[in-house]
Write a protein that holds these residues in place. Sequence first.
Motif, PDB file in Angstrom:
ATOM      1  N   ARG A 122       0.824  -1.209   0.000  1.00 50.21           N
ATOM      2  CA  ARG A 122       0.000   0.000   0.000  1.00 50.21           C
ATOM      3  C   ARG A 122       0.854   1.253   0.000  1.00 50.21           C
ATOM      4  O   ARG A 122       1.837   1.366   0.714  1.00 50.21           O
ATOM      5  CB  ARG A 122      -0.928   0.025   1.206  1.00 50.21           C
ATOM      6  CG  ARG A 122      -1.877   1.212   1.122  1.00 50.21           C
ATOM      7  CD  ARG A 122      -2.731   1.358   2.338  1.00 50.21           C
ATOM      8  NE  ARG A 122      -3.301   2.702   2.343  1.00 50.21           N
ATOM      9  CZ  ARG A 122      -4.587   2.960   2.364  1.00 50.21           C
ATOM     10  NH1 ARG A 122      -5.445   1.973   2.360  1.00 50.21           N
ATOM     11  NH2 ARG A 122      -5.016   4.193   2.383  1.00 50.21           N
ATOM     12  N   MET A 123       0.405   2.206  -0.819  1.00 50.78           N
ATOM     13  CA  MET A 123       1.034   3.524  -0.878  1.00 50.78           C
ATOM     14  C   MET A 123      -0.095   4.545  -0.932  1.00 50.78           C
ATOM     15  O   MET A 123      -1.256   4.190  -0.861  1.00 50.78           O
ATOM     16  CB  MET A 123       1.921   3.626  -2.119  1.00 50.78           C
ATOM     17  CG  MET A 123       2.999   2.569  -2.173  1.00 50.78           C
ATOM     18  SD  MET A 123       4.066   2.788  -3.552  1.00 50.78           S
ATOM     19  CE  MET A 123       5.065   4.118  -2.940  1.00 50.78           C
ATOM     20  N   GLY A 124       0.238   5.808  -1.090  1.00 47.33           N
ATOM     21  CA  GLY A 124      -0.783   6.829  -1.254  1.00 47.33           C
ATOM     22  C   GLY A 124      -1.180   7.478   0.050  1.00 47.33           C
ATOM     23  O   GLY A 124      -0.577   7.258   1.097  1.00 47.33           O
TER      24      GLY A 124
ATOM     25  N   ARG B 136      -7.148   8.582   2.328  1.00 44.19           N
ATOM     26  CA  ARG B 136      -8.355   8.095   1.644  1.00 44.19           C
ATOM     27  C   ARG B 136      -8.140   7.913   0.145  1.00 44.19           C
ATOM     28  O   ARG B 136      -9.104   7.882  -0.605  1.00 44.19           O
ATOM     29  CB  ARG B 136      -9.512   9.055   1.914  1.00 44.19           C
ATOM     30  CG  ARG B 136     -10.010   8.928   3.324  1.00 44.19           C
ATOM     31  CD  ARG B 136     -11.106   9.891   3.651  1.00 44.19           C
ATOM     32  NE  ARG B 136     -11.334   9.929   5.081  1.00 44.19           N
ATOM     33  CZ  ARG B 136     -10.624  10.629   5.950  1.00 44.19           C
ATOM     34  NH1 ARG B 136      -9.612  11.363   5.540  1.00 44.19           N
ATOM     35  NH2 ARG B 136     -10.911  10.600   7.233  1.00 44.19           N
ATOM     36  N   ASN B 137      -6.898   7.819  -0.248  1.00 43.11           N
ATOM     37  CA  ASN B 137      -6.578   7.624  -1.665  1.00 43.11           C
ATOM     38  C   ASN B 137      -5.546   6.504  -1.783  1.00 43.11           C
ATOM     39  O   ASN B 137      -4.375   6.759  -2.044  1.00 43.11           O
ATOM     40  CB  ASN B 137      -6.043   8.928  -2.266  1.00 43.11           C
ATOM     41  CG  ASN B 137      -5.824   8.802  -3.744  1.00 43.11           C
ATOM     42  OD1 ASN B 137      -6.338   7.894  -4.380  1.00 43.11           O
ATOM     43  ND2 ASN B 137      -5.036   9.696  -4.303  1.00 43.11           N
ATOM     44  N   PRO B 138      -5.973   5.255  -1.601  1.00 42.26           N
ATOM     45  CA  PRO B 138      -5.010   4.164  -1.656  1.00 42.26           C
ATOM     46  C   PRO B 138      -4.496   3.925  -3.076  1.00 42.26           C
ATOM     47  O   PRO B 138      -5.238   4.016  -4.038  1.00 42.26           O
ATOM     48  CB  PRO B 138      -5.804   2.964  -1.160  1.00 42.26           C
ATOM     49  CG  PRO B 138      -7.203   3.285  -1.521  1.00 42.26           C
ATOM     50  CD  PRO B 138      -7.322   4.779  -1.384  1.00 42.26           C
TER      51      PRO B 138
ATOM     52  N   GLN C 183      -4.448   1.156  -8.985  1.00 39.02           N
ATOM     53  CA  GLN C 183      -5.023   2.374  -8.426  1.00 39.02           C
ATOM     54  C   GLN C 183      -6.546   2.251  -8.467  1.00 39.02           C
ATOM     55  O   GLN C 183      -7.181   2.532  -9.486  1.00 39.02           O
ATOM     56  CB  GLN C 183      -4.561   3.597  -9.215  1.00 39.02           C
ATOM     57  CG  GLN C 183      -3.062   3.787  -9.146  1.00 39.02           C
ATOM     58  CD  GLN C 183      -2.572   4.916 -10.021  1.00 39.02           C
ATOM     59  OE1 GLN C 183      -3.339   5.505 -10.768  1.00 39.02           O
ATOM     60  NE2 GLN C 183      -1.290   5.202  -9.924  1.00 39.02           N
ATOM     61  N   PRO C 184      -7.164   1.834  -7.357  1.00 33.91           N
ATOM     62  CA  PRO C 184      -8.606   1.564  -7.360  1.00 33.91           C
ATOM     63  C   PRO C 184      -9.491   2.794  -7.420  1.00 33.91           C
ATOM     64  O   PRO C 184     -10.645   2.694  -7.817  1.00 33.91           O
ATOM     65  CB  PRO C 184      -8.818   0.810  -6.046  1.00 33.91           C
ATOM     66  CG  PRO C 184      -7.709   1.265  -5.169  1.00 33.91           C
ATOM     67  CD  PRO C 184      -6.542   1.512  -6.082  1.00 33.91           C
ATOM     68  N   LYS C 185      -9.015   3.977  -7.051  1.00 34.31           N
ATOM     69  CA  LYS C 185      -9.856   5.176  -7.006  1.00 34.31           C
ATOM     70  C   LYS C 185     -10.041   5.828  -8.373  1.00 34.31           C
ATOM     71  O   LYS C 185     -10.923   6.653  -8.542  1.00 34.31           O
ATOM     72  CB  LYS C 185      -9.266   6.210  -6.038  1.00 34.31           C
ATOM     73  CG  LYS C 185      -9.369   5.810  -4.590  1.00 34.31           C
ATOM     74  CD  LYS C 185     -10.773   5.993  -4.093  1.00 34.31           C
ATOM     75  CE  LYS C 185     -10.819   5.807  -2.590  1.00 34.31           C
ATOM     76  NZ  LYS C 185     -12.028   6.334  -2.023  1.00 34.31           N
ATOM     77  N   GLU C 186      -9.222   5.493  -9.345  1.00 31.49           N
ATOM     78  CA  GLU C 186      -9.375   6.044 -10.691  1.00 31.49           C
ATOM     79  C   GLU C 186     -10.639   5.458 -11.322  1.00 31.49           C
ATOM     80  O   GLU C 186     -11.139   4.420 -10.904  1.00 31.49           O
ATOM     81  CB  GLU C 186      -8.159   5.693 -11.561  1.00 31.49           C
ATOM     82  CG  GLU C 186      -6.855   6.259 -11.058  1.00 31.49           C
ATOM     83  CD  GLU C 186      -6.771   7.756 -11.184  1.00 31.49           C
ATOM     84  OE1 GLU C 186      -7.268   8.292 -12.195  1.00 31.49           O
ATOM     85  OE2 GLU C 186      -6.221   8.394 -10.273  1.00 31.49           O
ATOM     86  N   ASP C 187     -11.151   6.134 -12.356  1.00 30.04           N
ATOM     87  CA  ASP C 187     -12.336   5.621 -13.040  1.00 30.04           C
ATOM     88  C   ASP C 187     -12.039   5.489 -14.515  1.00 30.04           C
ATOM     89  O   ASP C 187     -11.920   6.503 -15.187  1.00 30.04           O
ATOM     90  CB  ASP C 187     -13.531   6.552 -12.819  1.00 30.04           C
ATOM     91  CG  ASP C 187     -14.804   5.975 -13.405  1.00 30.04           C
ATOM     92  OD1 ASP C 187     -14.950   4.735 -13.337  1.00 30.04           O
ATOM     93  OD2 ASP C 187     -15.626   6.740 -13.915  1.00 30.04           O
TER      94      ASP C 187
END
Length: 150
Positions: free
Chosen positions: A9-11, A14-16, A41-45
């Motif tokens: 994990r990095m970031g 609330r932005n893993p 990067q799971p938060k990207e869409d």
Amino acid sequence: MAVKIRLLRMGKIRNPQYRIVVADSRTKRDGRAIEFVGVYQPKEDPSVIEVKSERVQYWLSVGAQPSEAVQRLLELTGDWQKFKGLPAPAPLKVAPERADRKAAYEAEAKAAAGLAETPAPAKKAAKAQAPAAEAPKAEEQTGAESGEQA
């Protein structure tokens, strides 16, 4: 030595953002890794999943065990099916290319200088045409109301 392919994990809080790493199973989650083989990067869409397929195939072939989360990611990219000899999955959803900011800036600068005409944005053009289309209807209604039917 048992080798695992897992997430590091990095970031921010609330932005893993994760790196897919090959590490000794006894090391900490964010500890020393043998090799970095990808990014997630799971938060990207849509989510960004980049994997060095050649290196992952090598590590799987020499006995490295993927964690459950990494196995799901490898199934999405097709590397797990390639390793197991299964049919390939559906292609990943890819984000559309971003508009060239420099070209947009130059077009706006030319428009501001009056060198080139820019087309009106779709919303403004639709609003400009709508009142013109409604004006004849209003004239027809006023003619009908004035008593021409008698």
